[in-house]
Design a protein around this motif. Structure first.
Motif, PDB file in Angstrom:
ATOM      1  N   TRP A  30       0.840  -1.201   0.000  1.00  0.00           N
ATOM      2  CA  TRP A  30       0.000   0.000   0.000  1.00  0.00           C
ATOM      3  C   TRP A  30       0.874   1.249   0.000  1.00  0.00           C
ATOM      4  N   VAL A  31       0.634   2.141  -0.968  1.00  0.00           N
ATOM      5  CA  VAL A  31       1.410   3.375  -1.071  1.00  0.00           C
ATOM      6  C   VAL A  31       0.537   4.627  -1.004  1.00  0.00           C
ATOM      7  N   SER A  32      -0.778   4.471  -1.018  1.00  0.00           N
ATOM      8  CA  SER A  32      -1.646   5.640  -0.909  1.00  0.00           C
ATOM      9  C   SER A  32      -2.832   5.308  -0.007  1.00  0.00           C
ATOM     10  N   LEU A  33      -3.267   6.321   0.722  1.00  0.00           N
ATOM     11  CA  LEU A  33      -4.331   6.155   1.701  1.00  0.00           C
ATOM     12  C   LEU A  33      -5.084   7.467   1.810  1.00  0.00           C
ATOM     13  N   CYS A  34      -6.421   7.404   1.887  1.00  0.00           N
ATOM     14  CA  CYS A  34      -7.204   8.613   2.150  1.00  0.00           C
ATOM     15  C   CYS A  34      -8.441   8.254   2.953  1.00  0.00           C
ATOM     16  N   ARG A  35      -8.950   9.247   3.639  1.00  0.00           N
ATOM     17  CA  ARG A  35     -10.148   9.081   4.458  1.00  0.00           C
ATOM     18  C   ARG A  35     -11.389   9.356   3.620  1.00  0.00           C
ATOM     19  N   GLU A  36     -12.462   8.640   3.911  1.00  0.00           N
ATOM     20  CA  GLU A  36     -13.733   8.896   3.241  1.00  0.00           C
ATOM     21  C   GLU A  36     -14.724   9.442   4.249  1.00  0.00           C
ATOM     22  N   PRO A  37     -15.785  10.139   3.802  1.00  0.00           N
ATOM     23  CA  PRO A  37     -16.680  10.825   4.733  1.00  0.00           C
ATOM     24  C   PRO A  37     -17.359   9.912   5.747  1.00  0.00           C
ATOM     25  N   GLY A  38     -17.546   8.644   5.446  1.00  0.00           N
ATOM     26  CA  GLY A  38     -18.209   7.731   6.366  1.00  0.00           C
ATOM     27  C   GLY A  38     -17.331   7.277   7.514  1.00  0.00           C
ATOM     28  N   GLY A  39     -16.084   7.770   7.576  1.00  0.00           N
ATOM     29  CA  GLY A  39     -15.179   7.395   8.649  1.00  0.00           C
ATOM     30  C   GLY A  39     -14.217   6.293   8.281  1.00  0.00           C
ATOM     31  N   GLY A  40     -14.396   5.686   7.132  1.00  0.00           N
ATOM     32  CA  GLY A  40     -13.484   4.646   6.681  1.00  0.00           C
ATOM     33  C   GLY A  40     -12.329   5.245   5.887  1.00  0.00           C
ATOM     34  N   PHE A  41     -11.597   4.362   5.238  1.00  0.00           N
ATOM     35  CA  PHE A  41     -10.446   4.761   4.454  1.00  0.00           C
ATOM     36  C   PHE A  41     -10.435   4.006   3.136  1.00  0.00           C
ATOM     37  N   TYR A  42      -9.706   4.553   2.166  1.00  0.00           N
ATOM     38  CA  TYR A  42      -9.381   3.845   0.941  1.00  0.00           C
ATOM     39  C   TYR A  42      -7.870   3.736   0.881  1.00  0.00           C
ATOM     40  N   ALA A  43      -7.387   2.579   0.450  1.00  0.00           N
ATOM     41  CA  ALA A  43      -5.953   2.353   0.299  1.00  0.00           C
ATOM     42  C   ALA A  43      -5.728   1.652  -1.028  1.00  0.00           C
ATOM     43  N   CYS A  44      -4.551   1.860  -1.596  1.00  0.00           N
ATOM     44  CA  CYS A  44      -4.239   1.219  -2.868  1.00  0.00           C
ATOM     45  C   CYS A  44      -2.780   0.791  -2.876  1.00  0.00           C
ATOM     46  N   ASP A  45      -2.544  -0.345  -3.532  1.00  0.00           N
ATOM     47  CA  ASP A  45      -1.164  -0.813  -3.630  1.00  0.00           C
ATOM     48  C   ASP A  45      -0.519  -0.212  -4.870  1.00  0.00           C
ATOM     49  N   GLN A  46       0.799  -0.342  -4.963  1.00  0.00           N
ATOM     50  CA  GLN A  46       1.515   0.250  -6.084  1.00  0.00           C
ATOM     51  C   GLN A  46       1.561  -0.664  -7.305  1.00  0.00           C
ATOM     52  N   GLY A  47       1.066  -1.866  -7.182  1.00  0.00           N
ATOM     53  CA  GLY A  47       1.097  -2.803  -8.304  1.00  0.00           C
ATOM     54  C   GLY A  47      -0.278  -3.062  -8.873  1.00  0.00           C
ATOM     55  N   ASP A  48      -0.691  -4.320  -8.853  1.00  0.00           N
ATOM     56  CA  ASP A  48      -1.948  -4.706  -9.508  1.00  0.00           C
ATOM     57  C   ASP A  48      -2.897  -5.463  -8.582  1.00  0.00           C
ATOM     58  N   SER A  57     -13.480  -0.569  13.506  1.00  0.00           N
ATOM     59  CA  SER A  57     -14.514  -0.515  14.538  1.00  0.00           C
ATOM     60  C   SER A  57     -13.968  -1.153  15.813  1.00  0.00           C
ATOM     61  N   GLU A  58     -14.776  -1.149  16.854  1.00  0.00           N
ATOM     62  CA  GLU A  58     -14.374  -1.761  18.123  1.00  0.00           C
ATOM     63  C   GLU A  58     -14.057  -3.249  17.943  1.00  0.00           C
ATOM     64  N   SER A  59     -14.708  -3.893  16.968  1.00  0.00           N
ATOM     65  CA  SER A  59     -14.504  -5.326  16.771  1.00  0.00           C
ATOM     66  C   SER A  59     -13.318  -5.657  15.860  1.00  0.00           C
ATOM     67  N   GLY A  60     -12.682  -4.627  15.279  1.00  0.00           N
ATOM     68  CA  GLY A  60     -11.515  -4.899  14.451  1.00  0.00           C
ATOM     69  C   GLY A  60     -11.499  -4.097  13.164  1.00  0.00           C
ATOM     70  N   VAL A  61     -10.732  -4.591  12.217  1.00  0.00           N
ATOM     71  CA  VAL A  61     -10.551  -3.927  10.935  1.00  0.00           C
ATOM     72  C   VAL A  61     -11.109  -4.822   9.844  1.00  0.00           C
ATOM     73  N   ASP A  62     -11.973  -4.236   8.996  1.00  0.00           N
ATOM     74  CA  ASP A  62     -12.543  -4.962   7.864  1.00  0.00           C
ATOM     75  C   ASP A  62     -11.991  -4.338   6.588  1.00  0.00           C
TER      76      ASP A  62
END
Length: 173
Positions: A30-48, A57-62
């Motif tokens: 992952w080389v890029s990350l941004c926040r979205e309005p719903g409180g989550g995030f978007y991430a992307c890798d540098q390849g394919d 959330s309190e229960s973990g990361v989805d």
């Protein structure tokens, strides 16, 4: 392996928690990350490996691979050097390639439409990088790296450096 959180120096009153370790073989680097309005995030890798939506959330990361298709490469939408949420869309700048607007076309809360925007290409991972909202909040900047094409000169660019080089200490092998 990844550094442990006790190897990170933090200011008094702050703490560091490791929430997720990216499985490189499945989700890339992952080389890029941004926040979205719903409180989550978007991430992307540098390849394919794709574009990922992250919810904490309190229960973990989805983490969900959005499995969107790049309309130019006809493969997975991936390789973003820059991501930003603006104007009800995710703006995605692919490594050495195009700027895309990714949006929710049917209002179901999931990004599903990828549209290529008019933009310069080239420079690979050292070309255009970050996508930023400008100081007025009305426009986007695409930040160029050291291999981005030089924009055409105009009347406002009189003091701009006209040429530059990589300034390598040693010649390329």
């Amino acid at each position: 392996g990844p550094a442990s959180t006790d190897e990170i120096t933090v200011a008094p009153g702050f703490a560091v928690d490791q929430l997720y370790t990216v499985p490189k073989d499945q989700q890339g680097s992952w080389v890029s990350l941004c926040r979205e309005p719903g409180g989550g995030f978007y991430a992307c890798d540098q390849g394919d490996k794709g574009l990922f939506h992250i919810r904490v959330s309190e229960s973990g990361v989805d983490v969900t691979n959005l499995e969107l298709t790049d309309p130019v490469k006809k493969g997975p939408l991936s390789g973003a050097q820059g991501l930003v949420w603006a104007f009800d869309s995710l703006w995605f700048h692919r490594n050495g390639g195009h700027l895309f607007r990714v949006s929710d076309s049917d209002g179901d809360g999931r990004l599903d439409l990828v549209e290529k925007q008019p933009s310069e290409t080239g420079g690979g991972e050292h070309g255009n990088h970050a996508v930023l909202v400008d100081e007025t909040g009305d426009n986007l900047y695409v930040v160029g790296g050291n291999h981005a094409n030089i924009p055409p000169e105009d009347a406002t660019a009189r003091n701009r450096v006209q040429s530059w080089d990589e300034d390598h200490l040693l010649p390329r092998m």
